[in-house]
Design an enzyme around this catalytic site. Structure first.
Site, mmCIF file in Angstrom:
data_model
loop_
_atom_site.group_PDB
_atom_site.id
_atom_site.type_symbol
_atom_site.label_atom_id
_atom_site.label_comp_id
_atom_site.label_asym_id
_atom_site.label_seq_id
_atom_site.Cartn_x
_atom_site.Cartn_y
_atom_site.Cartn_z
ATOM 1 N N ARG A 236 0.904 -1.364 -0.512
ATOM 2 C CA ARG A 236 -0.465 -0.100 -0.287
ATOM 3 C C ARG A 236 0.675 1.281 0.270
ATOM 4 N NH1 ARG A 236 -1.808 3.001 4.854
ATOM 5 N NH2 ARG A 236 -3.263 5.053 3.378
ATOM 6 N N HIS B 266 -2.643 10.824 1.418
ATOM 7 C CA HIS B 266 -1.923 10.752 2.530
ATOM 8 C C HIS B 266 -1.676 11.851 2.840
ATOM 9 C CE1 HIS B 266 0.091 7.390 5.166
ATOM 10 N NE2 HIS B 266 -0.078 8.671 6.340
ATOM 11 N N GLU C 57 -6.873 8.194 7.191
ATOM 12 C CA GLU C 57 -6.732 9.115 8.455
ATOM 13 C C GLU C 57 -7.438 10.417 7.945
ATOM 14 O OE1 GLU C 57 -3.892 8.439 10.694
ATOM 15 O OE2 GLU C 57 -3.836 6.081 10.549
ATOM 16 N N ASN D 96 -7.019 1.568 9.924
ATOM 17 C CA ASN D 96 -5.764 1.960 11.307
ATOM 18 C C ASN D 96 -5.760 1.763 12.618
ATOM 19 O OD1 ASN D 96 -5.038 2.535 8.218
ATOM 20 N ND2 ASN D 96 -4.436 4.305 8.444
ATOM 21 N N TYR E 294 -3.401 1.426 16.622
ATOM 22 C CA TYR E 294 -2.345 1.632 16.710
ATOM 23 C C TYR E 294 -2.017 1.746 18.405
ATOM 24 C CZ TYR E 294 0.286 3.099 12.583
ATOM 25 O OH TYR E 294 0.493 2.356 11.165
ATOM 26 N N GLU F 72 -3.025 -0.221 8.280
ATOM 27 C CA GLU F 72 -1.919 -0.114 8.933
ATOM 28 C C GLU F 72 -2.136 -0.460 10.442
ATOM 29 O OE1 GLU F 72 -0.356 4.454 9.391
ATOM 30 O OE2 GLU F 72 -1.125 4.247 7.333
HETATM 31 C C1 FCB Z 1 -0.976 7.214 11.245
HETATM 32 C C2 FCB Z 1 -0.662 7.091 9.784
HETATM 33 C C3 FCB Z 1 1.293 7.173 9.316
HETATM 34 C C4 FCB Z 1 1.911 6.912 10.206
HETATM 35 C C5 FCB Z 1 1.408 5.902 11.477
HETATM 36 C C6 FCB Z 1 2.574 6.422 12.545
HETATM 37 O O1 FCB Z 1 -1.205 7.865 12.144
HETATM 38 O O2 FCB Z 1 -1.249 7.328 8.618
HETATM 39 O O3 FCB Z 1 1.721 7.972 8.352
HETATM 40 O O4 FCB Z 1 2.966 8.366 10.656
HETATM 41 O O5 FCB Z 1 0.330 6.977 11.871
#
Ligand code: FCB
Length: 478
Positions: free
Chosen positions: A84, A128, A173, A302, A304, A379
């Site tokens: 991607r 992006h 995002e 996405n 984290y 992501e």
């Molecule tokens: C996300 C972004 C990506 C990168 C990661 C760690 O929010 O989409 O570009 O910065 O975080």
């Protein structure tokens, strides 16, 4: 460990599962002044003193523009079957409007051809975060015209690559574009105006809808159009009604603001009323919500780390952002009084708590909110302070553990009925991490910034074995 993420061994994935890695244009390409490219808001922002750690910028980044053939070969050698990446809008359409620059399109055609030749399936993200500076000068995302400009750009790229790229993502995002770009100002263009952030969010919803329609008007029907959302897993600090209310507020501003229009065709009433002091939403025109509400062929998630909130009187407060940088301005218009807390547990180098249960939760939420829509994790990953050892090898067991636990959560969601078709690790290689510059390393491949040499870390080899076999290698076999 909660039941929902306990690894069942062996952790085996469906045969057609995509094992990918993700990047974005400004973070890796460099070559910012070549072949007709003009500045994007990230060029301007990163060259503004005080905006990025150490004044770092993407002028060279990891020079992917000149090294893409080697980077594709690296992915193929590792065993990945998907990639991607994003298109730099100002490389293709330098002023953000009008005719395309052929050399810009040629670069992406060569990249795609190289991927296809090596058996790596491309997924294109149109946006992006790198808006052409000229469009920001004309008002940026708070201006309605930017959504129409995006649709025109989507059509240009769809015409150029639609015959060979099946997987498309309109926006990456949009929450960050709107609320970090125009609210807290930690991202480009660095404005700090809550009302502008909400306008931007609406025009991003509109752009997604117009862009989806534009893509479909020029591409074969077999192609898939999606959007990648960094929806938050918002948790209340306690079951106290005030904390539950704070969590609902942030859920509206983090999720409802995009899920509403894109998935359900309306903004949540509770979002409109909670932000009534900030804006009257008169920029929403008749038909906009219908436009934003396009049927989706897939959804990108996405993820984290989760978000923990409470009513204002529960000390201590955490940073007032989602972790992409600190600011005196809140990215949450109308909810500046909500308190943010650090989720307990181990953290990555970003300070983000490691919690794979959040990924499972998010996948199950999308399965309910968008029934029948295939899901991709577009992501997921972790930053660590990786360093080569005496032999030049980079050993990153923490990243392997992170990937193992999150992929196990994905597998558990599939068992629980979710239609997850692929996973893109963030990121293929170390790169420009926005406001943090080159200080945070998310790559499975290590980049020596002095020589730009690439060295796969042990996590890249681990992930490659998973990709080749469809089974997560045991942690103790390393
Ligand atoms: C996300 C972004 C990506 C990168 C990661 C760690 O929010 O989409 O570009 O910065 O975080």
């Amino acid at each position: 460990m909660p039941e929902s993420v306990q690894p069942v061994t062996p952790v085996t994935f469906p045969p057609a599962f995509l094992w990918g890695a993700a990047t974005s244009a400004y973070q890796i390409e460099g070559a910012v002044r070549e072949d007709g490219r003009t500045p994007s808001i990230w060029d301007t922002f990163s060259h503004t003193p005080g905006k990025t750690a150490g004044g770092d910028n993407g002028d060279i980044a990891v020079d992917h523009y000149h090294r893409f053939r080697d980077d594709v070969a690296l992915m193929a050698d590792l065993g990945l079957n998907a990639y991607r990446f994003s298109i730099s809008w100002s490389r293709v359409q330098p002023t953000g409007r009008g005719p395309a620059v052929q050399r810009g399109l040629d670069f992406y055609r060569s990249l795609v051809d190289e991927l296809l030749e090596k058996g790596v399936k491309p997924a294109v993200t149109l946006y992006h975060w790198d808006l052409p500076q000229e469009l920001e000068d004309a008002g940026g995302w708070p201006a309605r015209d930017t959504a129409y400009r995006f649709a025109e750009y989507a059509q240009i790229v769809g015409e150029a690559l639609g015959d060979r790229v099946e997987q498309w993502i309109t926006l990456n995002e949009p929450w960050c574009s709107a609320f970090l770009g125009y609210g807290s100002g930690v991202h480009a263009p660095g404005r700090t105006d809550g009302a502008a952030a909400l306008r931007a969010a609406h025009h991003l919803n509109l752009a997604h809808g117009l862009g989806t329609t534009a893509l479909r008007s020029v591409m074969p029907a077999r192609n898939s159009v999606a959007v990648s959302l960094n929806s938050s897993v918002v948790r209340p600090l306690s079951q106290d009604p005030a904390d539950l209310a704070a969590a609902r507020r942030i859920d509206d501003l983090a999720n409802g603001v995009f899920h509403g229009p894109m998935l359900h065709g309306a903004y949540p009433e509770s979002l409109l009323s909670a932000t009534a002091d900030v804006t009257d939403w008169s920029f929403v025109q008749d038909g906009d919500l219908r436009t934003a509400h396009q049927p989706l062929d897939a959804l990108g998630i996405n993820y984290y780390t989760p978000t923990l909130v409470s009513a204002p009187d529960r000390a201590p407060q955490g940073p007032r952002s989602d972790g992409h940088g600190a600011s005196d301005h809140s990215p949450w218009p109308g909810s500046e009084d909500v308190a943010f807390h650090q989720t307990p547990g181990e953290r990555t180098e970003m300070g983000w708590t490691i919690d794979p249960t959040g990924l499972h939760e998010l996948i199950m939420r999308f399965s309910r909110e968008a029934p029948g829509v295939p899901l991709y994790i577009t992501e997921n990953g972790a930053a660590y302070d990786d360093k080569p050892d005496g032999d030049g090898r980079v050993h990153d067991p923490e990243r392997i553990a992170y990937l193992h636990s999150h992929l196990s959560a994905v597998r558990r969601a599939i068992t629980d009925g979710a239609d997850v078709r692929g996973y893109y690790l963030w990121s293929l290689m170390d790169n420009f991490e926005w406001a943090y510059g080159y200080g945070k390393r998310f790559g499975a491949v290590y980049v020596d910034y002095a020589t730009l040499a690439r060295t796969p870390k042990s996590s890249a080899h681990w992930y490659g074995r998973a990709a080749r076999s469809g089974v997560l290698p045991e942690l103790d076999t390393l």
